[in-house]
Design a protein around this motif. Structure first.
Motif, mmCIF file in Angstrom:
data_model
loop_
_atom_site.group_PDB
_atom_site.id
_atom_site.type_symbol
_atom_site.label_atom_id
_atom_site.label_comp_id
_atom_site.label_asym_id
_atom_site.label_seq_id
_atom_site.Cartn_x
_atom_site.Cartn_y
_atom_site.Cartn_z
ATOM 1 N N ARG A 66 0.975 -1.399 0.028
ATOM 2 C CA ARG A 66 -0.241 0.057 0.139
ATOM 3 C C ARG A 66 1.060 1.454 0.154
ATOM 4 O O ARG A 66 0.669 2.383 -0.518
ATOM 5 C CB ARG A 66 -0.946 -0.018 1.097
ATOM 6 N N ALA A 67 1.931 1.291 0.791
ATOM 7 C CA ALA A 67 3.020 2.457 0.794
ATOM 8 C C ALA A 67 3.446 2.682 -0.362
ATOM 9 O O ALA A 67 3.602 3.837 -0.903
ATOM 10 C CB ALA A 67 3.879 2.229 2.047
ATOM 11 N N VAL A 68 3.809 1.774 -1.355
ATOM 12 C CA VAL A 68 4.484 1.912 -2.628
ATOM 13 C C VAL A 68 3.366 2.475 -3.482
ATOM 14 O O VAL A 68 3.654 3.381 -4.287
ATOM 15 C CB VAL A 68 4.907 0.653 -3.042
ATOM 16 N N ALA A 69 2.294 1.794 -3.518
ATOM 17 C CA ALA A 69 1.085 2.035 -4.270
ATOM 18 C C ALA A 69 0.659 3.645 -4.098
ATOM 19 O O ALA A 69 0.628 4.437 -4.989
ATOM 20 C CB ALA A 69 0.000 1.502 -4.231
ATOM 21 N N MET A 70 0.677 4.147 -2.849
ATOM 22 C CA MET A 70 0.348 5.647 -2.547
ATOM 23 C C MET A 70 1.541 6.600 -2.899
ATOM 24 O O MET A 70 1.225 7.575 -3.501
ATOM 25 C CB MET A 70 0.036 5.655 -0.975
ATOM 26 N N ALA A 71 2.634 5.915 -2.612
ATOM 27 C CA ALA A 71 4.035 6.805 -3.082
ATOM 28 C C ALA A 71 3.991 6.987 -4.779
ATOM 29 O O ALA A 71 4.214 8.154 -5.255
ATOM 30 C CB ALA A 71 5.260 6.261 -2.793
ATOM 31 N N ALA A 72 3.649 6.068 -5.478
ATOM 32 C CA ALA A 72 3.523 6.011 -6.733
ATOM 33 C C ALA A 72 2.437 6.910 -7.344
ATOM 34 O O ALA A 72 2.672 7.877 -8.312
ATOM 35 C CB ALA A 72 3.263 4.742 -7.402
ATOM 36 N N LEU A 73 1.395 6.831 -6.493
ATOM 37 C CA LEU A 73 0.192 7.801 -7.149
ATOM 38 C C LEU A 73 0.441 9.322 -6.818
ATOM 39 O O LEU A 73 0.276 9.906 -7.693
ATOM 40 C CB LEU A 73 -0.988 7.204 -6.375
ATOM 41 N N ARG A 74 1.213 9.486 -5.598
ATOM 42 C CA ARG A 74 1.493 11.020 -5.486
ATOM 43 C C ARG A 74 2.647 11.625 -5.951
ATOM 44 O O ARG A 74 2.445 12.658 -6.352
ATOM 45 C CB ARG A 74 1.525 10.968 -3.697
ATOM 46 N N ARG A 75 3.252 10.711 -6.762
ATOM 47 C CA ARG A 75 4.517 11.230 -7.553
ATOM 48 C C ARG A 75 4.334 10.736 -9.159
ATOM 49 O O ARG A 75 5.239 10.725 -9.538
ATOM 50 C CB ARG A 75 5.723 10.436 -6.942
ATOM 51 N N LEU A 76 3.361 10.512 -9.161
ATOM 52 C CA LEU A 76 3.145 9.705 -10.741
ATOM 53 C C LEU A 76 3.691 10.645 -11.824
ATOM 54 O O LEU A 76 4.428 10.046 -12.920
ATOM 55 C CB LEU A 76 1.409 9.056 -11.086
#
Length: 283
Positions: A66-76
């Motif tokens: 989840r942390a990786v997915a959220m990081a990717a979404l916020r910095r996509l």
């Protein structure tokens, strides 16, 4: 990740390899599933958390995904800026997802580069559709680790319509400031049961007790794994939502007027509000 003010920051590369730092290929696979679910809409990320590939993970692995997915979404936007400079043509979505997940780890979460690159290559190898691209995945990620990500802009993470609106309202400097703030995951607020000491909960979740019994924590990951979740000591609720604003000039509520509930409003609180302005609380 680099921004206009700070310039490029290379990915961290460490040696020798620490196996404990590599949480596993399955967690990265789950992160990609969560990322694409959020981008596709439909049920979104929350629904994807129930997918077998995600729900079957152990608590720490699920939290990492989840942390990786959220990081990717916020910095996509920034991640794609980095990738587009290194890709001569657009790869299949599955390959781009592997690359996005890997860069979210190294550039945002500061996962050791060897772990992110190794698991990304393994992910590419396991699927016949992405296997032909495993060398590309390896080359792109190692290139970013060697040369650094280059200059990126926080505004690229925002939808065009939102960037335009913010710029028109607050100017270029305001847009950049808001974009930089938006790419950071906000703190989580917890409301505590009346018979529980907020200070004790704050100590358990590495947070601070606020006025009104709210605890604010910068802790990340799956809240179901946090101390106090299983026994119902607290629940997630924004500090602003935990306080019912008294009648006044904000709503100009008076007897005989109707107040429409907003999303997430507590019915008991709304009934109390209605009683305060002379209603019967019945609707």
């Amino acid at each position: 990740m680099a921004d206009k003010a700070r310039g490029p920051r290379p990915a961290r590369v460490e040696a020798p390899r620490d196996e404990a730092a590599d949480i596993g290929v399955e967690a990265r696979l789950a992160a990609g599933i969560l990322l694409n679910a959020a981008l596709e809409g439909r049920g979104g990320l929350d629904s994807a958390l129930t997918f077998r590939e995600v729900s079957s993970l152990e608590g720490p692995d699920r939290a990492f995904a989840r942390a990786v997915a959220m990081a990717a979404l916020r910095r996509l936007g920034e991640i794609d800026q980095i990738l587009d400079r290194r890709l001569q043509k657009a790869p299949p979505l599955a390959v781009r997802t592997i690359l996005r997940v890997a860069l979210a780890q190294t550039l945002v979460l500061e996962t050791p580069a060897f772990a992110a690159v190794s698991t990304a290559v393994k992910l590419a190898e396991r699927d016949p559709k992405t296997r032909p691209y495993k060398n590309l995945v390896n080359a792109v990620l190692r290139g970013v680790g060697r040369d650094g990500p280059g200059l990126t802009t926080a505004e690229s993470n925002l939808p065009d319509w939102l960037s335009a609106r913010w710029k028109a309202t607050w100017g270029e400097a305001g847009l950049v400031a808001l974009a930089l703030a938006a790419r950071e995951e906000p703190a989580t607020d917890l409301s505590v049961k009346p018979d529980v000491d907020p200070a004790a909960v704050a100590a358990d979740v590495e947070g601070e007790a606020l006025e009104g019994g709210t605890v604010r924590t910068g802790r990340r990951g799956d809240v179901a794994t946090w101390p106090g979740f299983e026994d119902g000591t607290w629940w997630v609720q924004d500090a602003a939502a935990a306080v019912l604003h008294p009648p006044g000039p904000v709503l100009e509520a008076r007897p005989g007027r109707h107040v429409a509930p907003t999303a997430g409003a507590d019915r008991a609180a709304l009934q109390g509000f209605a009683l305060n302005v002379g209603g019967d609380g019945g609707g």
